[in-house]
Design a protein around this motif. Structure first.
Motif, PDB file in Angstrom:
ATOM      1  N   ARG A  62       0.849  -1.193   0.000  1.00  0.00           N
ATOM      2  CA  ARG A  62       0.000   0.000   0.000  1.00  0.00           C
ATOM      3  C   ARG A  62       0.887   1.247   0.000  1.00  0.00           C
ATOM      4  O   ARG A  62       1.801   1.359   0.816  1.00  0.00           O
ATOM      5  CB  ARG A  62      -0.906   0.018   1.228  1.00  0.00           C
TER       6      ARG A  62
ATOM      7  N   HIS B  79       0.572   5.364   0.288  1.00  0.00           N
ATOM      8  CA  HIS B  79      -0.268   6.546   0.459  1.00  0.00           C
ATOM      9  C   HIS B  79       0.383   7.703  -0.281  1.00  0.00           C
ATOM     10  O   HIS B  79       1.562   7.999  -0.093  1.00  0.00           O
ATOM     11  CB  HIS B  79      -0.465   6.913   1.930  1.00  0.00           C
TER      12      HIS B  79
ATOM     13  N   GLN C  84      -4.183  12.895  -9.433  1.00  0.00           N
ATOM     14  CA  GLN C  84      -5.021  12.106  -8.541  1.00  0.00           C
ATOM     15  C   GLN C  84      -5.635  10.873  -9.212  1.00  0.00           C
ATOM     16  O   GLN C  84      -6.021   9.942  -8.519  1.00  0.00           O
ATOM     17  CB  GLN C  84      -6.140  12.971  -7.969  1.00  0.00           C
TER      18      GLN C  84
ATOM     19  N   PRO D 119      -2.712   6.645  -9.109  1.00  0.00           N
ATOM     20  CA  PRO D 119      -3.224   5.373  -8.589  1.00  0.00           C
ATOM     21  C   PRO D 119      -3.425   4.329  -9.675  1.00  0.00           C
ATOM     22  O   PRO D 119      -3.261   3.129  -9.424  1.00  0.00           O
ATOM     23  CB  PRO D 119      -4.553   5.756  -7.923  1.00  0.00           C
TER      24      PRO D 119
ATOM     25  N   SER E  34      -3.645   4.816  -1.913  1.00  0.00           N
ATOM     26  CA  SER E  34      -4.640   5.639  -1.222  1.00  0.00           C
ATOM     27  C   SER E  34      -4.214   7.078  -1.415  1.00  0.00           C
ATOM     28  O   SER E  34      -3.033   7.374  -1.563  1.00  0.00           O
ATOM     29  CB  SER E  34      -4.767   5.278   0.256  1.00  0.00           C
ATOM     30  N   MET E  35      -5.195   8.018  -1.407  1.00  0.00           N
ATOM     31  CA  MET E  35      -4.914   9.353  -1.919  1.00  0.00           C
ATOM     32  C   MET E  35      -5.391  10.493  -1.030  1.00  0.00           C
ATOM     33  O   MET E  35      -5.191  11.642  -1.367  1.00  0.00           O
ATOM     34  CB  MET E  35      -5.578   9.519  -3.297  1.00  0.00           C
ATOM     35  N   THR E  36      -6.024  10.236   0.090  1.00  0.00           N
ATOM     36  CA  THR E  36      -6.634  11.317   0.855  1.00  0.00           C
ATOM     37  C   THR E  36      -5.595  12.298   1.403  1.00  0.00           C
ATOM     38  O   THR E  36      -4.485  11.910   1.773  1.00  0.00           O
ATOM     39  CB  THR E  36      -7.475  10.767   2.020  1.00  0.00           C
TER      40      THR E  36
ATOM     41  N   GLU F  56      -7.935  12.255   8.535  1.00  0.00           N
ATOM     42  CA  GLU F  56      -7.688  10.831   8.295  1.00  0.00           C
ATOM     43  C   GLU F  56      -6.336  10.503   7.685  1.00  0.00           C
ATOM     44  O   GLU F  56      -5.991   9.324   7.554  1.00  0.00           O
ATOM     45  CB  GLU F  56      -8.792  10.268   7.392  1.00  0.00           C
TER      46      GLU F  56
ATOM     47  N   PHE G  21      -4.505   6.736   7.366  1.00  0.00           N
ATOM     48  CA  PHE G  21      -4.171   6.101   6.096  1.00  0.00           C
ATOM     49  C   PHE G  21      -2.672   5.841   5.995  1.00  0.00           C
ATOM     50  O   PHE G  21      -2.252   4.798   5.484  1.00  0.00           O
ATOM     51  CB  PHE G  21      -4.641   6.967   4.930  1.00  0.00           C
ATOM     52  N   SER G  22      -1.858   6.763   6.477  1.00  0.00           N
ATOM     53  CA  SER G  22      -0.409   6.573   6.444  1.00  0.00           C
ATOM     54  C   SER G  22       0.010   5.411   7.333  1.00  0.00           C
ATOM     55  O   SER G  22       0.947   4.664   7.009  1.00  0.00           O
ATOM     56  CB  SER G  22       0.297   7.852   6.887  1.00  0.00           C
TER      57      SER G  22
ATOM     58  N   ARG H   5      -1.657   2.739   7.830  1.00  0.00           N
ATOM     59  CA  ARG H   5      -2.008   1.497   7.139  1.00  0.00           C
ATOM     60  C   ARG H   5      -1.132   1.250   5.911  1.00  0.00           C
ATOM     61  O   ARG H   5      -1.109   0.126   5.388  1.00  0.00           O
ATOM     62  CB  ARG H   5      -3.475   1.546   6.706  1.00  0.00           C
ATOM     63  N   ALA H   6      -0.455   2.281   5.442  1.00  0.00           N
ATOM     64  CA  ALA H   6       0.345   2.149   4.224  1.00  0.00           C
ATOM     65  C   ALA H   6       1.707   1.532   4.533  1.00  0.00           C
ATOM     66  O   ALA H   6       2.177   1.537   5.674  1.00  0.00           O
ATOM     67  CB  ALA H   6       0.530   3.513   3.573  1.00  0.00           C
TER      68      ALA H   6
END
Length: 253
Positions: A25, A27, A35, A39, A50-52, A57, A61-62, A64-65
């Protein structure tokens, strides 16, 4: 400067197999125009994006990456805040991150911010020659890489990848790569994916650059212009194999 032992095409093929099997993953804090394409490149190669940039959040996300991309193409306050949060998280977790200092040669404030990010110790910096000259203030890529303890990847007609003591020159790619928005941004994201899997950072970065370059060669042979090239390079990444890497790699040290 000597490259590490072994054949980079073989390293790249091994890395691509691991990427598809393990699906790291990445980020991506990247610019607005990248954008979609970034991906899609990661997905075509086998990684998960992931792009947020939401401050509510981005740390989650970071966390989980497996790796982080920081791209400065859209230099706004929101992305700078997201960058600081993401970097705090991946630094705490000991995960690699990649800096892509887009167009710092055009904007002194952006250049100053990119220099400030060096203190966060990026595992790699992917940029073009003009961006490197601005970030480094002149000098050799090898010296800059050694000074900051990072991998420098300068992409162009011939790509240079160095850790300060070992250097690859990669002459793959296609002129149409420069006519597709977010091509460099997505290459930086793939570098981040490679760093999540390969313990030797130089091999990781050089292999990712070679993978994109060979895919560019293949896409350029099928494309009629930049519009079709953007589609063909996704297909080329998806279908890329060991035989194509062996046959097409143009690497020297």
């Amino acid at each position: 400067m000597r490259a590490p032992e072994g054949d980079l095409a073989e390293h790249a093929a091994d890395l691509l197999e691991r990427l598809r099997a393990r699906q790291p993953r990445v980020h991506c804090i990247t610019n607005a125009v990248a954008q979609t394409f970034t991906p899609n490149v990661l997905l075509a190669a086998g990684a998960i994006p992931s792009m947020t940039v939401s401050p509510d959040e981005v740390a989650a996300f970071s966390a989980r990456a497996d790796a982080l991309l920081v791209n400065l193409g859209t230099f706004d306050a929101g992305r700078r805040a997201a960058t600081e949060m993401a970097l705090a998280q991946v630094t705490k977790d000991g995960k690699p991150w990649v800096l892509d200092p887009v167009l710092i040669d055009r904007s002194p404030p952006r250049a100053d911010y990119a220099r400030s990010l060096l203190a966060h110790r990026p595992a790699a910096i992917r940029m073009n020659a003009e961006e490197f000259a601005t970030l480094s203030g002149g000098g050799l890529p090898q010296d800059f890489a050694a000074s900051w303890g990072t991998i420098v990847a300068i992409t162009g007609e011939t790509d240079i990848v160095s850790d300060g003591s070992r250097t690859f020159s990669i002459a793959n790619g296609h002129p149409l790569m420069g006519r597709v928005t977010a091509m460099g941004c997505s290459e930086s994201a793939l570098v981040a994916a490679a760093l999540a899997l390969e313990p030797d950072p130089l091999k990781a970065v050089a292999a990712a650059v070679l993978i994109v370059g060979v895919a560019g060669n293949i896409a350029g042979e099928a494309a009629n212009g930049p519009g079709s090239f953007g589609v063909h390079i996704l297909d080329a990444l998806f279908n890329l194999d060991r035989a194509a890497l062996r046959a097409r790699a143009r690497v020297s040290s």
